[in-house]
Design an enzyme around this catalytic site. Structure first.
Site, short mmCIF file in Angstrom:
data_model
loop_
_atom_site.label_atom_id
_atom_site.label_comp_id
_atom_site.label_asym_id
_atom_site.label_seq_id
_atom_site.Cartn_x
_atom_site.Cartn_y
_atom_site.Cartn_z
N TYR A 1 -17.29 -26.82 -25.39
CA TYR A 1 -18.46 -26.49 -24.57
C TYR A 1 -18.65 -24.98 -24.47
O TYR A 1 -19.78 -24.51 -24.31
CB TYR A 1 -18.27 -27.04 -23.14
N ASP B 1 -16.23 -35.98 -20.92
CA ASP B 1 -17.66 -36.26 -20.73
C ASP B 1 -17.98 -37.66 -21.23
O ASP B 1 -18.60 -38.47 -20.55
CB ASP B 1 -18.48 -35.20 -21.49
N ASP C 1 -18.59 -41.42 -18.91
CA ASP C 1 -19.80 -42.26 -18.97
C ASP C 1 -19.41 -43.68 -19.37
O ASP C 1 -19.95 -44.66 -18.84
CB ASP C 1 -20.81 -41.72 -20.00
N ASP D 1 -9.97 -42.03 -29.73
CA ASP D 1 -10.71 -43.19 -30.24
C ASP D 1 -10.10 -44.49 -29.70
O ASP D 1 -10.80 -45.40 -29.26
CB ASP D 1 -10.79 -43.17 -31.78
N LYS E 1 -6.64 -35.77 -29.54
CA LYS E 1 -6.89 -36.17 -30.94
C LYS E 1 -5.94 -35.35 -31.80
O LYS E 1 -6.34 -34.62 -32.70
CB LYS E 1 -8.38 -35.91 -31.27
C1 LIG Z 1 -25.68 -32.14 -18.65
C2 LIG Z 1 -24.38 -31.84 -19.32
C3 LIG Z 1 -24.23 -30.36 -19.51
C4 LIG Z 1 -23.17 -32.41 -18.55
C5 LIG Z 1 -21.90 -32.24 -19.36
O1 LIG Z 1 -21.89 -32.49 -20.56
O2 LIG Z 1 -20.90 -31.83 -18.77
C6 LIG Z 1 -23.26 -33.87 -18.16
O3 LIG Z 1 -23.30 -34.72 -19.24
C7 LIG Z 1 -22.11 -34.23 -17.24
O4 LIG Z 1 -21.38 -35.17 -17.56
O5 LIG Z 1 -21.97 -33.60 -16.17
MG LIG Z 2 -21.94 -36.37 -19.09
#
Ligand SMILES: CC(C)[C@H](C(=O)O)[C@@H](O)C(=O)O
Ligand SMILES: [Mg+2]
Ligand SMILES: NC(=O)c1ccc[n+]([C@@H]2O[C@H](COP(=O)([O-])OP(=O)(O)OC[C@H]3O[C@@H](n4cnc5c(N)ncnc54)[C@H](O)[C@@H]3O)[C@@H](O)[C@H]2O)c1
Length: 351
Positions: free
Chosen positions: A135, A241, A245, A217, A185
């Site tokens: 990042y 990240d 999710d 993975d 990884k």
């Molecule tokens: C919007 C983006 C920069 C952010 C990230 O990748 O950290 C989001 O996906 C999160 O999970 O907070």
């Molecule tokens: Mg995110």
């Protein structure tokens, strides 16, 4: 107790409004000031993390954030993108430790796309490093090479960055079931070999925590196959990240996943793990519970108000037990409500 409120873009203002109502209902005399971050900030000032916001955020004890971003800003130069504002504030405030708890409330067992028996009782914590990795690594960009464009980013972690997130993760595991899985990884990436080596070194300070390692993975696969094998997972910015999710769907919806991003002195930024959901923005249907639960994390981590944090979390449990559901967690036989009505229900349950 100063809170800087950054509603942001898309559904951000709708969901933060509900979390602010909940915080105010606790009668704790918070001083709150609102400022711009993200797309709205770019439109108003040309900067996604304007100086005025920076000043307020630095002076506050905690920041409550909705979400940033939206398609109308996607073609701007990268430094003006809303997401840069978010990365900017995380870096500026040194918020290196991102805690993303994925908890399945029993009432939502059927809202998950996974079989109820796979997710029932789920309670895992993802500890994501937030100010390093690909990042922020240099060099980055797109250049011309041999008559074509070549894109590049750099994955980089220093030993000290790995060590400090390691300590956060081990200490979190000590307060839970004492199991920590570090995700990397290392079979391909040198940077994550260092990650694994340093995690093993840090583990010597925590003999009461069982450390294991998993390649990312496989971790992605195991999270949907048998998520309850995990207690705490620790990983880098990018993998965290993605895995967080993925973990959100174990809980029924991304609209349920809160987060805390902390520095080394309990200052924190609190935001739902989801984005600005442009597809449902302005419709009053977004789920505010991830943001309300983020406010509960603020009470716990920045202000040390454990009892009040539990009070808010219990109010969320109560509304779910009462059958209130926003569209993302709705199932037949429950009571479908909008963002504000869900906020009303939480307020009523707090009383
Ligand atoms: C919007 C983006 C920069 C952010 C990230 O990748 O950290 C989001 O996906 C999160 O999970 O907070
Ligand atoms: Mg995110
Ligand atoms: N922390 C942040 O501010 C953050 C995080 C992720 C994405 N983003 C940004 O948000 C924008 C949209 O990104 P995306 O579509 O990939 O991800 P998203 O999380 O915004 O949305 C993904 C899906 O989940 C749904 N969803 C998300 N939150 C919800 C909620 N509270 N209630 C009900 N449904 C919800 C959305 O409607 C959408 O269908 C992009 O500009 C992205 O950069 C910001």
């Amino acid at each position: 107790m100063k809170i800087c409120v950054l509603p942001g873009d898309g559904i951000g203002p709708e969901i933060t409004a509900e979390a602010v109502r909940v915080l105010n209902a606790l009668d704790l005399k918070f001083e709150m000031e609102t400022a711009l971050l993200g797309g709205g900030a770019v439109d108003a000032t040309g900067n996604p993390y304007p100086e005025a916001t920076q000043k307020l955020a630095r002076a506050a004890d905690a920041v409550l954030l909705g979400a940033v971003g939206g398609p109308q800003w996607d073609s701007l130069p990268r430094e003006q993108r809303p997401e840069r504002g978010l990365l900017g504030i995380r870096k500026d405030l040194n918020l290196f430790a991102n805690l993303r708890p994925a908890i399945l409330y029993p009432e939502l067992a059927n809202a998950s796309t996974l079989k109820p028996e796979v997710v029932a009782g789920l309670d895992i914590l993802i500890v994501r490093e937030l100010t390093g990795d690909i990042y922020f690594g240099q060099p980055r960009g797109v250049r011309e090479e041999n008559g074509e464009r070549v894109g590049f980013n750099t994955m980089v972690y220093s030993e000290s960055e790995i060590r400090r997130i390691g300590h956060v993760a081990f200490q979190a595991a000590q307060k839970r079931n004492r199991k920590l899985c570090s995700v990397d990884k290392m079979n391909v990436l040198e940077c994550t070999q260092l990650w694994r080596d340093v995690m093993i070194e840090v583990s010597k300070d925590y003999p009461d925590v069982e450390l294991s390692h998993m390649l990312v993975d496989n971790a992605a696969m195991q999270l949907v196959k048998a998520p309850k094998q995990f207690d705490v997972m620790v990983t880098g910015n990018m993998f965290g990240d993605i895995l967080s999710d993925e973990a959100s769907m174990l809980t029924g919806s991304i609209g349920m996943l809160p987060s805390a991003s902390l520095d080394d002195k309990n200052k924190g930024l609190y935001e739902p793990s989801h984005g600005s959901a442009p597809d449902i923005a302005g419709k009053g249907v977004a789920n505010p519970l991830a943001t309300i639960l983020s406010a509960a994390m603020m009470l716990r981590y920045t202000f040390g108000l454990e009892e009040q944090a539990v009070r808010v979390e219990n109010a969320v449990k109560t509304v779910l037990a009462q059958g209130y559901r926003t569209g993302d967690i709705y199932e037949r036989g429950t009571n479908k409500v909008g963002t504000k009505e869900m906020g009303d229900a939480v307020l009523a349950a707090l009383a």
